[in-house]
Design an enzyme around this catalytic site. Structure first.
Site, mmCIF file in Angstrom:
data_model
loop_
_atom_site.group_PDB
_atom_site.id
_atom_site.type_symbol
_atom_site.label_atom_id
_atom_site.label_comp_id
_atom_site.label_asym_id
_atom_site.label_seq_id
_atom_site.Cartn_x
_atom_site.Cartn_y
_atom_site.Cartn_z
ATOM 1 N N CYS A 115 22.019 44.262 -129.113
ATOM 2 C CA CYS A 115 22.788 44.590 -127.931
ATOM 3 C C CYS A 115 24.536 44.747 -127.610
ATOM 4 O O CYS A 115 24.623 45.205 -126.442
ATOM 5 C CB CYS A 115 22.665 43.046 -126.626
ATOM 6 S SG CYS A 115 20.665 42.837 -127.033
ATOM 7 N N HIS A 262 25.639 44.029 -120.175
ATOM 8 C CA HIS A 262 23.945 44.217 -120.541
ATOM 9 C C HIS A 262 22.946 43.996 -120.006
ATOM 10 O O HIS A 262 23.042 42.749 -118.830
ATOM 11 C CB HIS A 262 24.598 44.180 -122.098
ATOM 12 C CG HIS A 262 23.034 43.764 -122.264
ATOM 13 N ND1 HIS A 262 21.881 45.139 -122.885
ATOM 14 C CD2 HIS A 262 21.804 42.792 -123.367
ATOM 15 C CE1 HIS A 262 21.222 45.192 -123.914
ATOM 16 N NE2 HIS A 262 21.611 43.416 -123.802
ATOM 17 N N ASN A 292 14.847 45.818 -120.839
ATOM 18 C CA ASN A 292 16.781 45.325 -121.706
ATOM 19 C C ASN A 292 16.249 46.654 -122.380
ATOM 20 O O ASN A 292 15.541 46.743 -123.196
ATOM 21 C CB ASN A 292 16.140 44.710 -122.463
ATOM 22 C CG ASN A 292 17.948 44.144 -123.340
ATOM 23 O OD1 ASN A 292 18.622 45.010 -123.379
ATOM 24 N ND2 ASN A 292 17.779 42.937 -123.650
HETATM 25 O O1 UT7 Z 1 19.379 41.047 -124.608
HETATM 26 C C1 UT7 Z 1 19.283 39.959 -125.966
HETATM 27 C C2 UT7 Z 1 18.840 39.072 -124.896
HETATM 28 N N1 UT7 Z 1 18.275 38.367 -124.360
HETATM 29 C C3 UT7 Z 1 17.961 37.612 -123.713
HETATM 30 O O2 UT7 Z 1 19.495 37.218 -123.032
HETATM 31 C C4 UT7 Z 1 17.172 37.048 -123.306
HETATM 32 C C5 UT7 Z 1 17.375 35.476 -122.615
HETATM 33 N N2 UT7 Z 1 16.111 34.783 -122.038
HETATM 34 C C6 UT7 Z 1 15.306 35.649 -121.127
HETATM 35 O O3 UT7 Z 1 15.932 36.148 -120.776
HETATM 36 C C7 UT7 Z 1 14.336 34.260 -120.979
HETATM 37 O O4 UT7 Z 1 14.129 33.451 -121.629
HETATM 38 C C8 UT7 Z 1 13.061 35.066 -121.338
HETATM 39 C C9 UT7 Z 1 12.755 36.100 -120.244
HETATM 40 C C10 UT7 Z 1 12.286 35.891 -122.304
HETATM 41 C C11 UT7 Z 1 11.272 33.794 -120.994
HETATM 42 O O5 UT7 Z 1 12.024 33.127 -119.419
HETATM 43 P P1 UT7 Z 1 11.749 31.677 -119.933
HETATM 44 O O6 UT7 Z 1 11.890 31.210 -118.336
HETATM 45 O O7 UT7 Z 1 12.386 31.571 -120.719
HETATM 46 O O8 UT7 Z 1 10.150 31.250 -120.080
HETATM 47 P P2 UT7 Z 1 9.632 30.858 -121.871
HETATM 48 O O9 UT7 Z 1 9.857 31.524 -122.699
HETATM 49 O O10 UT7 Z 1 10.730 28.419 -121.713
HETATM 50 O O11 UT7 Z 1 8.006 30.711 -121.305
HETATM 51 C C12 UT7 Z 1 7.538 29.686 -120.528
HETATM 52 C C13 UT7 Z 1 6.724 30.096 -120.301
HETATM 53 C C14 UT7 Z 1 5.413 29.786 -121.510
HETATM 54 O O12 UT7 Z 1 3.794 29.237 -121.785
HETATM 55 P P3 UT7 Z 1 3.412 27.670 -121.073
HETATM 56 O O13 UT7 Z 1 4.603 27.286 -122.525
HETATM 57 O O14 UT7 Z 1 5.045 27.148 -120.246
HETATM 58 O O15 UT7 Z 1 2.672 27.340 -121.209
HETATM 59 C C15 UT7 Z 1 5.457 31.188 -122.413
HETATM 60 O O16 UT7 Z 1 3.957 31.190 -123.147
HETATM 61 O O17 UT7 Z 1 5.800 31.559 -120.130
HETATM 62 C C16 UT7 Z 1 4.895 31.834 -121.128
HETATM 63 N N3 UT7 Z 1 5.564 33.584 -120.704
HETATM 64 C C17 UT7 Z 1 4.797 34.215 -120.374
HETATM 65 N N4 UT7 Z 1 3.494 34.558 -119.223
HETATM 66 C C18 UT7 Z 1 3.566 35.462 -118.676
HETATM 67 C C19 UT7 Z 1 6.045 34.164 -121.709
HETATM 68 N N5 UT7 Z 1 6.292 35.075 -121.845
HETATM 69 C C20 UT7 Z 1 4.887 35.826 -120.149
HETATM 70 C C21 UT7 Z 1 5.195 36.782 -120.450
HETATM 71 N N6 UT7 Z 1 3.510 36.790 -118.893
HETATM 72 N N7 UT7 Z 1 5.152 37.735 -120.680
#
Ligand code: UT7
Length: 335
Positions: A115, A262, A292
């Site tokens: 990135c 980014h 992204n």
């Molecule tokens: O470009 C490089 C840099 N990248 C970044 O900066 C990305 C940084 N991180 C993020 O943007 C966020 O962490 C994400 C958007 C990737 C994820 O959001 P989050 O609020 O951190 O969600 P999480 O990973 O903690 O997941 C929460 C829940 C989980 O379910 P449980 O365990 O709470 O039941 C996941 O399994 O959401 C679930 N989940 C989804 N649900 C529906 C994960 N992906 C999805 C999905 N659709 N696509």
């Protein structure tokens, strides 16, 4: 003392639009979750047979940038190609651009900083120009993510975020003091390399090993991201490296006309916007349309902002990136 200014910008994205609803037909996800957590509504994916690849998209963006710079391909003395998704394991995309654009046998340098790739590439181009070695450098950021994502529920935490596309900039020597790229600041922290990574195929994970040792549920040849950990680091590093750039130039947040972050996550961009007390007009986001696109995200956003007249002569433009590595960086540009 020379400086480098951006003399041309271009971008290209594949025509094929993939909405959040389209993804929910492939995996257990939904529009509400994706929009709420990331701001993304849709992204572009290469369609098999549409002629697009990481390097061909880079070439399409580069040709637009070149035309706008009013230079020709023979004026370019160095190609810098940033991507995490090259067409081939080796060689990298730079040499393919050299061939496809029928350029002279100029050097082609591949940058692998994910990135942060575009900001790293701008920094390298700027150094070559400042030393007087080259006058015109072509910088490309291009990604074909869709070819390598796990499009099942297992990969949903990563696959909904990334999209395909390319952006390019021509950096040209200038002798105008106080204009162009004023500074770049780059960083890395390899201790967190695995928190956002694709481990194989690689010399640590050869394909035969992967097939024999890894059961279906643990496949290292799909990208892995520890989302919350990456998020927490991103917001801190974005702010730090923007401040570092501003301070190095005796500037403050009040001097920023346009911040191009980014496009990692709309929530991250909004957090940074609040930190620097910037208005909506001072931060350009397009993650809603493209997801992204890693190394391509800043040049695509920069080109769009410029095309829309949001960047004018004399503006202070700040580019900032954070991503896998971890790597991060900023560029402060007086337009
Ligand atoms: O470009 C490089 C840099 N990248 C970044 O900066 C990305 C940084 N991180 C993020 O943007 C966020 O962490 C994400 C958007 C990737 C994820 O959001 P989050 O609020 O951190 O969600 P999480 O990973 O903690 O997941 C929460 C829940 C989980 O379910 P449980 O365990 O709470 O039941 C996941 O399994 O959401 C679930 N989940 C989804 N649900 C529906 C994960 N992906 C999805 C999905 N659709 N696509």
């Amino acid at each position: 003392m020379y400086t480098s200014k951006i003399s041309g910008l271009g971008y290209y994205v594949p025509e094929n639009i993939v909405t959040n609803d389209d993804l929910s037909k492939l995996m257990d996800t939904n529009d509400e979750w994706i929009q709420e957590r990331t701001g993304i509504k849709e992204r572009r994916h290469i369609k098999k047979g549409d002629g697009n690849s990481t390097s061909t998209m880079g070439v399409k963006a580069a040709k637009i940038a070149l035309e706008r710079s009013k230079l020709t391909k023979d004026d370019i003395e160095l190609i810098i190609f940033a991507t995490l998704s090259p067409d081939m394991y080796f060689p990298g995309g730079g040499v393919r651009v050299q061939e496809m654009m029928d350029m002279k046998t100029v050097p082609a340098l591949d940058v692998r900083n994910q990135c942060s790739g575009f900001v790293y590439a701008i920094s390298v181009a700027d150094q070559f120009i400042k030393t007087g070695m080259y006058k015109n450098v072509l910088v490309i950021g291009s990604e074909n993510h869709s070819g390598g994502l796990d499009m099942t529920t297992r990969g949903r935490g990563v696959s909904v975020i990334f999209g395909d596309g390319a952006g390019a900039a021509i950096l040209t020597r200038s002798e105008e003091k106080g204009r162009g790229v004023l500074s770049t600041h780059l960083h890395s922290e390899g201790a967190h390399a695995k928190e956002l990574s694709l481990e194989g195929p690689s010399t640590e994970h050869w394909v035969p090993e992967i097939i024999s040792e890894n059961p279906q549920e643990n496949i290292p040849y799909y990208p892995y991201m520890n989302g919350q950990f990456v998020f927490k680091n991103a917001v801190v590093r974005f702010s730090e490296v923007i401040n570092e750039g501003l301070q190095a130039n005796n500037l403050s947040a009040a001097d920023i006309d346009m911040l191009i972050p980014h496009q990692a996550n709309l929530r991250i961009s909004q957090f940074v916007q609040r930190q620097f007390k910037l208005s909506d007009d001072q931060v350009y986001n397009n993650i809603q349309k493209y997801g992204n696109t890693t190394a391509a995200s800043i040049p695509i956003a920069l080109t769009e902002a410029w095309e829309q007249g949001k960047i004018k002569e004399g503006d202070l433009v700040v580019l900032a990136a954070f991503g896998s590595g971890f790597t991060w960086g900023s560029a402060i540009i007086k337009w």
